[in-house]
Write an enzyme that holds these catalytic residues in place. Structure first.
Site, PDB file in Angstrom:
ATOM      1  N   ARG A  49       4.092   2.218  -4.305  1.00  0.00           N
ATOM      2  CA  ARG A  49       2.900   2.635  -3.559  1.00  0.00           C
ATOM      3  C   ARG A  49       2.561   4.111  -3.826  1.00  0.00           C
ATOM      4  O   ARG A  49       1.407   4.513  -3.730  1.00  0.00           O
ATOM      5  CB  ARG A  49       3.102   2.389  -2.066  1.00  0.00           C
ATOM      6  N   ASN A  64      -2.267  -1.157  -0.303  1.00  0.00           N
ATOM      7  CA  ASN A  64      -1.006  -0.603  -0.816  1.00  0.00           C
ATOM      8  C   ASN A  64      -0.266  -1.581  -1.742  1.00  0.00           C
ATOM      9  O   ASN A  64       0.945  -1.528  -1.882  1.00  0.00           O
ATOM     10  CB  ASN A  64      -0.113  -0.136   0.340  1.00  0.00           C
ATOM     11  N   GLU A 106      10.501 -15.023   6.613  1.00  0.00           N
ATOM     12  CA  GLU A 106       9.323 -15.034   5.722  1.00  0.00           C
ATOM     13  C   GLU A 106       9.502 -15.991   4.537  1.00  0.00           C
ATOM     14  O   GLU A 106       8.550 -16.682   4.150  1.00  0.00           O
ATOM     15  CB  GLU A 106       9.047 -13.627   5.194  1.00  0.00           C
ATOM     16  N   TYR A 158       2.417 -12.296   9.580  1.00  0.00           N
ATOM     17  CA  TYR A 158       2.610 -10.985  10.207  1.00  0.00           C
ATOM     18  C   TYR A 158       3.076 -11.071  11.659  1.00  0.00           C
ATOM     19  O   TYR A 158       3.434 -10.051  12.236  1.00  0.00           O
ATOM     20  CB  TYR A 158       1.345 -10.133  10.087  1.00  0.00           C
ATOM     21  N   THR A 209       4.300   2.776   4.022  1.00  0.00           N
ATOM     22  CA  THR A 209       3.065   1.995   4.206  1.00  0.00           C
ATOM     23  C   THR A 209       1.838   2.699   3.613  1.00  0.00           C
ATOM     24  O   THR A 209       0.993   2.071   2.988  1.00  0.00           O
ATOM     25  CB  THR A 209       2.844   1.744   5.717  1.00  0.00           C
ATOM     26  N   ARG A 236      12.521  -2.354  -0.637  1.00  0.00           N
ATOM     27  CA  ARG A 236      11.738  -1.453   0.237  1.00  0.00           C
ATOM     28  C   ARG A 236      11.782  -0.016  -0.291  1.00  0.00           C
ATOM     29  O   ARG A 236      10.796   0.702  -0.236  1.00  0.00           O
ATOM     30  CB  ARG A 236      12.281  -1.480   1.666  1.00  0.00           C
TER      31      ARG A 236
HETATM   32  P1  ADP Z   1       4.556  -2.386   5.607  1.00  0.00           P
HETATM   33  O1  ADP Z   1       3.732  -3.294   4.714  1.00  0.00           O
HETATM   34  O2  ADP Z   1       4.753  -1.027   4.986  1.00  0.00           O
HETATM   35  O3  ADP Z   1       5.834  -3.004   6.074  1.00  0.00           O
HETATM   36  P2  ADP Z   1       3.354  -2.888   8.247  1.00  0.00           P
HETATM   37  O4  ADP Z   1       4.153  -4.140   8.342  1.00  0.00           O
HETATM   38  O5  ADP Z   1       3.445  -1.911   9.373  1.00  0.00           O
HETATM   39  O6  ADP Z   1       3.657  -2.078   6.891  1.00  0.00           O
HETATM   40  O7  ADP Z   1       1.803  -3.264   8.089  1.00  0.00           O
HETATM   41  C1  ADP Z   1       1.417  -4.336   7.286  1.00  0.00           C
HETATM   42  C2  ADP Z   1       0.242  -3.941   6.433  1.00  0.00           C
HETATM   43  O8  ADP Z   1      -0.882  -3.671   7.284  1.00  0.00           O
HETATM   44  C3  ADP Z   1       0.419  -2.666   5.623  1.00  0.00           C
HETATM   45  O9  ADP Z   1       1.125  -2.871   4.409  1.00  0.00           O
HETATM   46  C4  ADP Z   1      -1.008  -2.252   5.399  1.00  0.00           C
HETATM   47  O10 ADP Z   1      -1.640  -2.976   4.343  1.00  0.00           O
HETATM   48  C5  ADP Z   1      -1.672  -2.643   6.723  1.00  0.00           C
HETATM   49  N1  ADP Z   1      -1.677  -1.527   7.695  1.00  0.00           N
HETATM   50  C6  ADP Z   1      -0.629  -1.105   8.429  1.00  0.00           C
HETATM   51  N2  ADP Z   1      -0.992  -0.075   9.235  1.00  0.00           N
HETATM   52  C7  ADP Z   1      -2.310   0.139   8.996  1.00  0.00           C
HETATM   53  C8  ADP Z   1      -3.269   1.051   9.508  1.00  0.00           C
HETATM   54  N3  ADP Z   1      -2.938   1.961  10.431  1.00  0.00           N
HETATM   55  N4  ADP Z   1      -4.519   1.008   9.030  1.00  0.00           N
HETATM   56  C9  ADP Z   1      -4.885   0.102   8.118  1.00  0.00           C
HETATM   57  N5  ADP Z   1      -4.022  -0.808   7.596  1.00  0.00           N
HETATM   58  C10 ADP Z   1      -2.757  -0.791   8.015  1.00  0.00           C
END
Ligand code: ADP
Length: 204
Positions: free
Chosen positions: A139, A159, A173, A56, A128, A122
């Site tokens: 999702r 999710n 990645e 991440y 998200t 995506r």
């Molecule tokens: P995505 O997976 O949609 O690209 P992000 O990279 O922003 O989203 O975040 C990574 C993961 O962190 C998300 O898929 C989710 O599981 C978790 N996450 C993101 N924002 C939040 C939040 N505000 N509260 C709790 N978990 C979160």
């Protein structure tokens, strides 16, 4: 050298621990197969905390972007984020919760290849937050979590799935999750129908 035609684009997909426990591996793979994408690598593993953190934070912008996205989701509903107005503080908390979530059980990591793979995956995955993800997305269709609920319970949003957010992200990645020799280069018969310039040889 990287191949330029859009049909060579690759993206990383990770089915998260809840996706495995919900018995959705087959269902989710089916969605990408039906779109016309090609599975070129797959493995199951239980990631370590260090590995999740590395994943991440490959994109140096991730903490800022994720914090901002979360704060905006609150503002859009007329609410203030319970942790902070500072996106970096918000994303630090998110990362800690994510580490707990992603190390809780096995995940399935995959590389999918095909035209505009990053964008197409995506689109199928959705936003998200499952609560506000469109109907028809993975999702949106298979899970009902929300920021409201994950905040009350002090945990990550569940999710089901991770997918690279951009081609640059995918390029960082994929090598983290797979060695080059674990990615198989092969032809799918259906690619002739998807990509060949002329549809020759269909008629007897
Ligand atoms: P995505 O997976 O949609 O690209 P992000 O990279 O922003 O989203 O975040 C990574 C993961 O962190 C998300 O898929 C989710 O599981 C978790 N996450 C993101 N924002 C939040 C939040 N505000 N509260 C709790 N978990 C979160």
């Amino acid at each position: 050298m990287k191949k330029q035609h859009p049909k060579h684009e690759q993206t990383l997909v990770v089915l998260k621990p809840d996706g495995i426990q919900r018995s959705l591996i087959g269902e989710i793979i089916k969605r990408f197969e039906q779109l016309g994408l090609k599975l070129t690598a797959v493995k199951m593993l239980v990631p370590t905390a260090d590995f999740v953190k590395k994943h991440y934070t490959l994109d140096p912008e991730w903490p800022l972007k994720t914090g901002q996205k979360t704060i905006k989701a609150y503002h859009d509903r007329g609410l203030k984020h319970p942790v902070s107005d500072d996106p970096l503080k918000v994303s630090e908390v998110i990362l800690q919760k994510l580490i707990r979530y992603m190390t809780s059980g096995p995940v399935v990591a995959m590389v999918w290849q095909g035209a505009h793979a990053v964008e197409m995956v995506r689109k199928l995955v959705g936003g998200t937050e499952p609560r506000t993800s469109d109907v028809g997305t993975i999702r949106g269709d298979y899970v009902l979590d929300s920021y409201a609920m994950s905040d009350i319970d002090g945990r990550s949003i569940r999710n089901l799935i991770h997918a690279s957010g951009s081609v640059t992200e995918a390029d960082m990645e994929i090598p983290l999750w797979f060695k080059q020799e674990e990615i198989v280069e092969y032809k799918l018969v259906q690619e002739a129908i998807l990509y060949d310039v002329n549809l020759d040889g269909l008629l007897e």
